[in-house]
Design a protein around this motif. Structure first.
Motif, PDB file in Angstrom:
ATOM      1  N   TYR A  38       0.862  -1.244  -0.142  1.00 59.24           N
ATOM      2  CA  TYR A  38       0.033  -0.078   0.113  1.00 59.24           C
ATOM      3  C   TYR A  38       0.854   1.083   0.015  1.00 59.24           C
ATOM      4  O   TYR A  38       0.694   2.301  -0.799  1.00 59.24           O
ATOM      5  N   VAL A  54      -6.760  -0.740   4.790  1.00 59.57           N
ATOM      6  CA  VAL A  54      -6.230  -1.063   3.678  1.00 59.57           C
ATOM      7  C   VAL A  54      -7.290  -2.319   3.052  1.00 59.57           C
ATOM      8  O   VAL A  54      -7.449  -2.382   1.880  1.00 59.57           O
ATOM      9  N   LEU A  55      -7.366  -3.205   3.901  1.00 62.89           N
ATOM     10  CA  LEU A  55      -8.031  -4.511   3.432  1.00 62.89           C
ATOM     11  C   LEU A  55      -9.420  -4.306   3.009  1.00 62.89           C
ATOM     12  O   LEU A  55      -9.858  -4.993   2.133  1.00 62.89           O
ATOM     13  N   ARG A  83      -9.632  -2.115  -0.214  1.00 63.13           N
ATOM     14  CA  ARG A  83      -9.145  -2.727  -1.625  1.00 63.13           C
ATOM     15  C   ARG A  83      -9.999  -2.441  -2.508  1.00 63.13           C
ATOM     16  O   ARG A  83     -11.009  -2.736  -2.850  1.00 63.13           O
ATOM     17  N   GLN A 106      -8.614   4.083  -3.450  1.00 58.33           N
ATOM     18  CA  GLN A 106      -7.680   4.788  -2.377  1.00 58.33           C
ATOM     19  C   GLN A 106      -7.282   5.935  -2.711  1.00 58.33           C
ATOM     20  O   GLN A 106      -7.058   6.274  -3.910  1.00 58.33           O
TER      21      GLN A 106
END
Length: 464
Positions: free
Chosen positions: A83, A375-376, A379, A383
């Motif tokens: 990321y 982040v997960l 996804r 972002q």
């Protein structure tokens, strides 16, 4: 009319262009970044903590807990490094997303202070080694250490860290191996290093098996996850897979955790009178190897402290510019950070490492769990990128702040169990870090679902 939840059209176009361009030419090569990052692996804390866990819980339990830590650290940092590389996202930039623009200042100062603290701690070991070998006063050798380390980061991490750490890597690795061989030859092989079990069941073991307590103990240094994001932001996108596996992944933690722990355990059980403490192991190596031992200590601690000094100064600068609007050259921030480090080295910081580790571990563990969840769950959903201006972010993002506060209260509450009732200390130390991470992730995930307007931390813009 529509509501743009990701910022203004100009911001979106600018960050999309940034993503497409990649700008890999300005980033560090994968070899340079790997050498810079591997300096973190040589912290004597990793040598000490492995030995301390083996003595407290038994060697087998300690090694099982360390193996689990290697797997978990490698998996989490594979996600966070990818990321950070793709979005050029440092901890300071990312914290605006989960905590808001003003809220991110909290993460910055915590990160800066922790990095400075570790610089103080690791630097004190070098000063201690000098004092043990040559005599003199601690204040003098502390000054020598700070004056000798500061120039290594002046001019920026890219210029020095990869070169310095590349040169010192063989000294660190083969120096510790030489210490093990030397100690074995001089004092004989002691099989107790592998078969040791504690004679008395310590109160805090009641919280679970020794391997779980070891695993929870290593959660106290989840600050390495934050270190990872700041370093990974310097990498090239084409090298992402390499960095996920080798630079920031499980291979790194095999060296940092497993290798260092085995060395620490063997030295503690082999060199007579060596205590499972950082100063104890450092003193044992210097006593055993003499001048060569001093070289090993200097090499290992200089490697880790280039990272501590760099990240401490960088985040202190980010905090000062955001909160106090101070605009100073990078050199000024480096010198200010080094001055703070030296003044703190005059205090008995080493005595409070475990207490500090526990308290900062709560704040950091909660932040990492929130970051990983963000982040997960985000996804493939567009972002944000680090190129968005500060003013486009909310002052405070309730999603992240609520999750952080709830998890921190739970974590600190678990730490205080031992204070209220010593018989409950095991539950607090073994389960506190785990519950902190789980509660932070669950609360943030729940708020992600129920309050989608705060997912990015950006101010909604009414536009066409």
């Amino acid at each position: 009319m529509s509501i743009n939840l990701t910022g203004s059209n100009e911001d979106v176009e600018a960050t999309d262009a940034l993503a497409r361009e990649g700008s890999d030419e300005d980033q560090m090569s994968r070899g340079s970044l790997a050498m810079a990052w591997y300096g973190v692996a040589s912290a004597f804390f990793f040598v000490y903590i492995g030995a301390a866990m083996a003595i407290a819980y038994g060697t087998v339990n300690a090694l099982i807990g360390i193996a689990l830590s290697v797997i978990v650290y490698g998996a989490i940092n594979a996600v966070l490094s990818r990321y950070a590389i793709n979005n050029r996202t440092t901890v300071a930039a990312f914290s605006r997303t989960i905590l808001g623009n003003a809220g991110s200042a909290i993460a910055m100062i915590i990160f800066a202070l922790i990095a400075i603290y570790y610089a103080v701690f690791e630097g004190s070991l070098v000063a201690y080694a000098f004092m043990a070998a040559f005599g003199g006063e601690m204040w003098f050798w502390s000054l020598v250490v700070v004056v000798g380390t500061t120039p290594l980061i002046i001019g920026g991490v890219r210029r020095f860290l990869d070169k310095i750490n590349g040169i010192l890597l063989p000294i660190y690795f083969f120096g510790l191996i030489a210490a093990v061989v030397w100690a074995t030859v001089q004092y004989g092989y002691n099989p107790a290093w592998l078969t040791h079990t504690p004679e008395v069941s310590l109160p805090f073991v009641a919280g679970g098996p020794g391997w779980l307590a070891t695993f929870s103990g290593y959660m106290g240094v989840w600050i390495l996850m934050m270190y990872t994001m700041d370093y990974a932001a310097l990498g090239k996108r084409k090298d992402t897979r390499f960095h996920q596996v080798f630079t920031f992944g499980p291979f790194f933690y095999l060296v940092a955790f497993a290798f260092s722990a085995v060395v620490g355990i063997i030295l503690t059980f082999t060199i007579p009178g060596t205590e499972a403490s950082e100063t104890g192991i450092v003193g044992g190596i210097v006593q055993l190897m003499g001048f060569l031992g001093i070289i090993v200590v200097i090499a290992t601690q200089t490697r880790i402290n280039t990272a501590n000094y760099y990240l401490g100064a960088a985040n202190l600068r980010a905090f000062g510019e955001k909160v106090f609007r101070l605009r100073m050259p990078n050199l000024a921030w480096v010198l200010l950070s080094s001055l703070i480090i030296y003044l703190l080295m005059l205090l008995p910081v080493v005595q409070y490492i475990l207490i500090a580790l526990a308290w900062q571990g709560v704040l950091v563990t909660a932040w990492v769990a929130i970051a990983l969840t963000h982040v997960l769950m985000g996804r493939g959903k567009g972002q944000e990128h680090a190129g968005i201006r500060d003013e486009r972010y909310r002052a405070f993002n309730t999603n992240g702040l609520i999750a952080w506060v709830v998890a921190t209260v739970i974590g600190i509450g678990m730490l205080q169990l031992g204070t209220m009732n010593p018989e409950l200390a095991g539950i607090g130390s073994s389960w506190g870090p785990i519950l902190t991470a789980v509660s932070a992730a669950l609360v943030y995930a729940l708020l992600w679902k129920t309050n989608p307007t705060s997912r990015t931390g950006l101010i909604p813009v009414v536009g066409a």
